[in-house]
Design an enzyme around this catalytic site. Structure first.
Site, mmCIF file in Angstrom:
data_model
loop_
_atom_site.group_PDB
_atom_site.id
_atom_site.type_symbol
_atom_site.label_atom_id
_atom_site.label_comp_id
_atom_site.label_asym_id
_atom_site.label_seq_id
_atom_site.Cartn_x
_atom_site.Cartn_y
_atom_site.Cartn_z
ATOM 1 N N HIS A 17 0.652 -1.032 0.138
ATOM 2 C CA HIS A 17 -0.162 -0.267 -0.184
ATOM 3 C C HIS A 17 0.764 1.278 -0.008
ATOM 4 C CE1 HIS A 17 -2.999 -2.295 2.367
ATOM 5 N NE2 HIS A 17 -3.723 -2.333 1.174
ATOM 6 N N LYS A 41 -17.379 -6.694 6.942
ATOM 7 C CA LYS A 41 -15.886 -7.494 7.314
ATOM 8 C C LYS A 41 -16.005 -6.948 8.985
ATOM 9 C CE LYS A 41 -12.936 -7.573 3.227
ATOM 10 N NZ LYS A 41 -12.444 -6.571 2.226
ATOM 11 N N ARG A 90 -1.947 -6.304 -7.987
ATOM 12 C CA ARG A 90 -1.604 -7.197 -8.105
ATOM 13 C C ARG A 90 -1.359 -8.248 -8.964
ATOM 14 N NH1 ARG A 90 -4.118 -7.393 -1.771
ATOM 15 N NH2 ARG A 90 -5.871 -7.115 -3.386
ATOM 16 N N SER A 128 -3.127 -7.847 3.204
ATOM 17 C CA SER A 128 -3.385 -7.112 4.968
ATOM 18 C C SER A 128 -2.881 -9.147 5.222
ATOM 19 C CB SER A 128 -4.634 -6.141 5.047
ATOM 20 O OG SER A 128 -4.169 -5.146 3.960
#
Ligand code: ADP
Length: 161
Positions: A17, A41, A90, A128
Site C-alpha cells: 500500500h 468485514k 497485484r 493485509s
C-alpha cells in the site's frame, strides 16, 4: 488542483500500500488515503487504529491526507470534490474484481476515473490478510509492513519481543 482518493480497508497498511501511496503522491497534487468502514468485514484494527498507523507512516509526505468513509465510495468522492480513484493491481487474481469495480464506478459516475497502478514486483503477493495470518502465529513479517504495524500486530496477537 488534482485530487485523488486511494480507498481500501488497510487492515493493516502494508509496504505494498505504501508503495502505491508514494507513487500516487508524486502524480497528484493531493492524495487522500480513505479507510473504508465495511460493516460486512470483521476487522482486526479499528478505523482509528488504522488511520493512526497510516498517518504515522505517511508523515513525511506533505500532500497525503488520511480520512475514512462509510457507504458508497462515489458519494465520498463527490463530497471530497475528487475525480480520480487510485487502485493497486497485484496478481492476475485482482483483475476480475477490479474490472467489476471500475465498470461499476463508470456506471455510477462516468466523470470519475479509476486509475490502476501495477504493484512493485516485490509486493505482488502481499496482502493485509496474509500478513495477519503469519503474524497471528508469530511468523516473521519483517520487510512486509512498517515497524509500527509490526508492533501493533504483535500487541493484538499477544506476541511481545
Ligand atoms: P483488500 O482489497 O484486499 O481488502 P485493501 O482494501 O486494503 O485490500 O487494498 C486497497 C487497495 O490497495 C486495493 O486497490 C488493492 O488492490 C491495493 N493493494 C493491496 N495490497 C497491495 C500490494 N501489495 N501492492 C499493490 N497494491 C495493493
Amino acid at each position: 488542483m488534482k485530487l485523488a482518493v486511494y480507498p481500501g480497508s488497510f487492515d493493516p497498511i502494508t509496504n505494498g500500500h505504501i508503495d502505491i501511496i508514494h507513487r500516487g503522491a508524486r502524480i497528484f497534487d493531493r492524495l487522500v488515503v480513505a479507510v473504508l468502514h465495511n460493516s460486512k468485514k470483521q476487522p482486526l484494527f479499528t478505523i482509528a487504529e488504522r488511520q493512526r498507523m497510516i498517518r504515522e507512516v505517511t508523515a513525511d509526505l506533505d500532500n497525503v491526507e488520511v480520512d475514512s468513509f462509510e457507504g458508497l465510495l462515489v458519494n465520498y468522492i463527490h463530497q471530497r470534490g475528487a475525480n480520480v480513484i487510485i487502485r493497486g493491481l497485484r496478481a492476475v487474481s485482482d483483475f476480475e474484481y477490479e474490472l467489476q469495480f471500475a465498470s461499476m464506478m463508470r456506471q455510477l459516475d462516468d466523470e470519475v476515473e479509476t486509475l490502476y497502478m501495477m504493484t512493485n514486483n516485490q509486493y505482488s503477493f502481499l496482502s493485509s490478510s496474509i500478513v495477519k495470518e503469519v503474524a497471528q502465529y508469530g511468523g516473521n513479517i519483517n520487510g512486509l509492513v512498517p515497524t509500527v504495524v509490526k508492533d501493533s500486530l504483535n500487541e493484538k496477537y499477544g506476541h511481545y519481543e
